[in-house]
Scaffold this motif. Sequence first.
Motif, PDB file in Angstrom:
ATOM      1  N   LEU A 112       0.843  -1.191   0.000  1.00 47.34           N
ATOM      2  CA  LEU A 112       0.000   0.000   0.000  1.00 47.34           C
ATOM      3  C   LEU A 112       0.881   1.245   0.000  1.00 47.34           C
ATOM      4  O   LEU A 112       1.639   1.477   0.940  1.00 47.34           O
ATOM      5  N   PRO A 113       0.813   2.075  -1.060  1.00 46.23           N
ATOM      6  CA  PRO A 113       1.584   3.319  -1.074  1.00 46.23           C
ATOM      7  C   PRO A 113       0.958   4.369  -0.150  1.00 46.23           C
ATOM      8  O   PRO A 113      -0.272   4.472  -0.050  1.00 46.23           O
ATOM      9  N   PHE A 114       1.803   5.130   0.512  1.00 46.63           N
ATOM     10  CA  PHE A 114       1.385   6.191   1.425  1.00 46.63           C
ATOM     11  C   PHE A 114       1.981   7.515   0.985  1.00 46.63           C
ATOM     12  O   PHE A 114       3.092   7.555   0.454  1.00 46.63           O
ATOM     13  N   LEU A 115       1.266   8.592   1.286  1.00 47.62           N
ATOM     14  CA  LEU A 115       1.815   9.935   1.162  1.00 47.62           C
ATOM     15  C   LEU A 115       1.882  10.550   2.555  1.00 47.62           C
ATOM     16  O   LEU A 115       0.878  10.580   3.278  1.00 47.62           O
ATOM     17  N   PHE A 116       3.073  11.012   2.930  1.00 52.06           N
ATOM     18  CA  PHE A 116       3.221  11.768   4.169  1.00 52.06           C
ATOM     19  C   PHE A 116       3.341  13.240   3.787  1.00 52.06           C
ATOM     20  O   PHE A 116       4.372  13.666   3.267  1.00 52.06           O
ATOM     21  N   PRO A 117       2.286  14.044   4.027  1.00 51.73           N
ATOM     22  CA  PRO A 117       2.371  15.470   3.668  1.00 51.73           C
ATOM     23  C   PRO A 117       3.309  16.207   4.626  1.00 51.73           C
ATOM     24  O   PRO A 117       3.224  16.048   5.843  1.00 51.73           O
ATOM     25  N   LEU A 118       4.194  16.987   4.076  1.00 58.23           N
ATOM     26  CA  LEU A 118       5.095  17.809   4.889  1.00 58.23           C
ATOM     27  C   LEU A 118       4.459  19.180   5.102  1.00 58.23           C
ATOM     28  O   LEU A 118       3.915  19.779   4.166  1.00 58.23           O
ATOM     29  N   GLU A 165      -2.863  24.624   0.668  1.00 56.01           N
ATOM     30  CA  GLU A 165      -2.211  25.291   1.801  1.00 56.01           C
ATOM     31  C   GLU A 165      -1.932  24.335   2.964  1.00 56.01           C
ATOM     32  O   GLU A 165      -1.307  24.726   3.949  1.00 56.01           O
ATOM     33  N   ALA A 166      -2.382  23.072   2.854  1.00 53.32           N
ATOM     34  CA  ALA A 166      -2.199  22.121   3.953  1.00 53.32           C
ATOM     35  C   ALA A 166      -0.833  21.445   3.917  1.00 53.32           C
ATOM     36  O   ALA A 166      -0.493  20.693   4.837  1.00 53.32           O
ATOM     37  N   LEU A 167      -0.025  21.697   2.872  1.00 52.17           N
ATOM     38  CA  LEU A 167       1.271  21.029   2.785  1.00 52.17           C
ATOM     39  C   LEU A 167       2.247  21.859   1.967  1.00 52.17           C
ATOM     40  O   LEU A 167       1.828  22.720   1.170  1.00 52.17           O
ATOM     41  N   ILE A 168       3.537  21.589   2.173  1.00 51.29           N
ATOM     42  CA  ILE A 168       4.557  22.269   1.376  1.00 51.29           C
ATOM     43  C   ILE A 168       5.313  21.280   0.501  1.00 51.29           C
ATOM     44  O   ILE A 168       6.167  21.648  -0.292  1.00 51.29           O
ATOM     45  N   GLY A 169       4.996  19.998   0.652  1.00 46.42           N
ATOM     46  CA  GLY A 169       5.639  18.936  -0.096  1.00 46.42           C
ATOM     47  C   GLY A 169       5.185  17.617   0.477  1.00 46.42           C
ATOM     48  O   GLY A 169       4.222  17.552   1.247  1.00 46.42           O
ATOM     49  N   GLU A 329      -9.248  19.350   8.141  1.00 44.83           N
ATOM     50  CA  GLU A 329      -8.212  20.377   8.091  1.00 44.83           C
ATOM     51  C   GLU A 329      -7.339  20.226   6.852  1.00 44.83           C
ATOM     52  O   GLU A 329      -6.711  21.183   6.401  1.00 44.83           O
ATOM     53  N   GLU A 330      -7.312  19.028   6.279  1.00 37.75           N
ATOM     54  CA  GLU A 330      -6.426  18.737   5.149  1.00 37.75           C
ATOM     55  C   GLU A 330      -7.150  18.619   3.813  1.00 37.75           C
ATOM     56  O   GLU A 330      -6.505  18.616   2.768  1.00 37.75           O
ATOM     57  N   LEU A 331      -8.476  18.456   3.837  1.00 44.17           N
ATOM     58  CA  LEU A 331      -9.204  18.097   2.623  1.00 44.17           C
ATOM     59  C   LEU A 331      -9.893  19.278   1.954  1.00 44.17           C
ATOM     60  O   LEU A 331     -10.452  20.149   2.623  1.00 44.17           O
ATOM     61  N   VAL A 332      -9.899  19.255   0.633  1.00 42.01           N
ATOM     62  CA  VAL A 332     -10.621  20.260  -0.139  1.00 42.01           C
ATOM     63  C   VAL A 332     -12.124  20.074   0.051  1.00 42.01           C
ATOM     64  O   VAL A 332     -12.860  21.008   0.366  1.00 42.01           O
ATOM     65  N   THR A 333     -12.599  18.849  -0.155  1.00 44.34           N
ATOM     66  CA  THR A 333     -14.020  18.529   0.025  1.00 44.34           C
ATOM     67  C   THR A 333     -14.246  18.092   1.459  1.00 44.34           C
ATOM     68  O   THR A 333     -13.701  17.067   1.894  1.00 44.34           O
ATOM     69  N   GLN A 334     -15.011  18.852   2.195  1.00 45.22           N
ATOM     70  CA  GLN A 334     -15.219  18.582   3.611  1.00 45.22           C
ATOM     71  C   GLN A 334     -16.147  17.379   3.822  1.00 45.22           C
ATOM     72  O   GLN A 334     -17.203  17.260   3.182  1.00 45.22           O
ATOM     73  N   LEU A 335     -15.755  16.503   4.727  1.00 41.60           N
ATOM     74  CA  LEU A 335     -16.570  15.340   5.066  1.00 41.60           C
ATOM     75  C   LEU A 335     -17.560  15.709   6.162  1.00 41.60           C
ATOM     76  O   LEU A 335     -17.264  16.519   7.044  1.00 41.60           O
TER      77      LEU A 335
END
Length: 580
Positions: A112-118, A165-169, A329-335
Amino acid sequence: MSTEKNQDRPADLSPAQRVDAWRRLSEEEFDLVVIGGGVTGAGAALDAATRGLRVALVEARDFASGTSSRSSKMFHGGLRYLEQLEFGLVREALRERELSLSLLAPHLVKPLPFLFPLTKRVWERPYMAAGLFLYDRMGGAKSVPGQRHVTRAGALRIAPGLKREALIGGIRYHDTVVDDARHTLTLARTAAQYGAVVRTSTQAVGFVKDGDRVIGVKVRDSESGATATVATQSVINAAGVWTDEVQKLSGQRGHFTVRASKGVHIVIPRDRIVSETAIILRTPTSVLFVIPWETHWIIGTTDTDWNLDLAHPAATRADIDFILTRVNEELVTQLTHDDIEGVYAGLRPLLAGEDESTSALSREHAVAVVTPGLISIAGGKYTTYRVMGADAVDAAAAFIPDRVGESVTDRVPLLGADGYFALINQCEHLGQQYGLHPYRVRRLLNRYGSLLDEVLTAAVDDPSLLRPLGAAPQYLRVEVAYAAASEGALHLEDVMARRTRIAIEYSHRGVDCAREAAELMAPILGWTDEQREWEIENYCARVAAEVASQRQPDDEAADALRVAAPEARREILEPVPAPE
């Protein structure tokens, strides 16, 4: 559906096998009895059976009915434990992950690939890169790719659902995902294949002692109330969050105590978050995982102390709001609450420590001799179940007169693993053979592996079994029949919550297909019309109680509603009685 063909195969936990297992528990003497049908108990039973020991595994409810069906569905090394400097645990977990991924259970454990937002400039990227470098070097990048760094634009191409705006990389890395309940069931069936007597709805209610030495286990059938005494040389208490209760049955306190930490997850439709990968997010005390789960996302977990009912931990509205607030806090579409298809709460059995924060308690496991002949094992994490089982059997060996060999489970594939890779390459051919879409065949192979042919055999005489369940079309009717005939499912709840995951994957939580499933199970399990109707009513009452509990503001209110629902196993004793 006939079960005659399956009765000669030890791994098939059929109704006939269940009757015979009770006879054997009453009449035979065992080298080892394992109490607890979660992943640790099932792993210990398999370890003992493959060492040639006479072993019995008893479980008060159902396989994985406690913690082992309510995890984050990850078979992972524990990246965050590097921050806690638990290098040994991470190295051990990564070795176990690699074993299961490549040899022991490739049909169940998947990359399973993961993304860790910086989110922090300057220091966070080199800090996380160093941690992931360690992770990869310890074994995290053998069968899966190592870490790959991306810019903000690169991260947003991978996960467009994240706010700019929730991440820089970000950093992309790999871990694994597993259907925990099916994996635990497969462990138990594999133990049975190698000679273990395996029986659910069989509650340990006391011990027989000769002086201080445990020489037997008193058990009670959770369905009928019948009792029996199992003669044994040694006992492993692998009861998870019930460890302390089982220890009390011996009249001893034990050398450690177990503390329950509640973790809550929510399940939402896959189209609500746009991302190619899983996502890992930090919280003030821990991390939040956003895990792809077929046509869903699983989001969790919380980490709070729990001192109420151990069998039915309840999620509250506050738990759910915490998860929604953090992920939004991280998502464009709010749940919103309306997006939620399923919710589940589980309890982690943590070794009690001085620190009040459950997220800081050790996930290391401990093994201790409670009294001669009785060993308790607790703590640890799902991924290291095999090591935990081996350690427990090593401790029990001191009380077994015959010589006990070394553990061999690192070379014993689980049921369904042999031939899996070849079958995956034959999905189109198999689809034509069975009249199923290749997608459906692939999904079945990822649940049953090379047992696929056995699962679908029943449909030869009854092609209607190849139809999907009306209100849960991800699953075929034959899967429900197979669960009752060969996988030890005794109740509708067992099928909805653990043999399948309908209880968390559909917004109706299984209510809309309860009757169809019950009608498939009834002839196999010999239910009368009255029993069938009771199963349906009981399951619907359980779902109603869970849904109502999830609207409550606190643990006490949620727990009161959940425990009021009737038990499927009517003769179970709760709590486990203290010794006289």
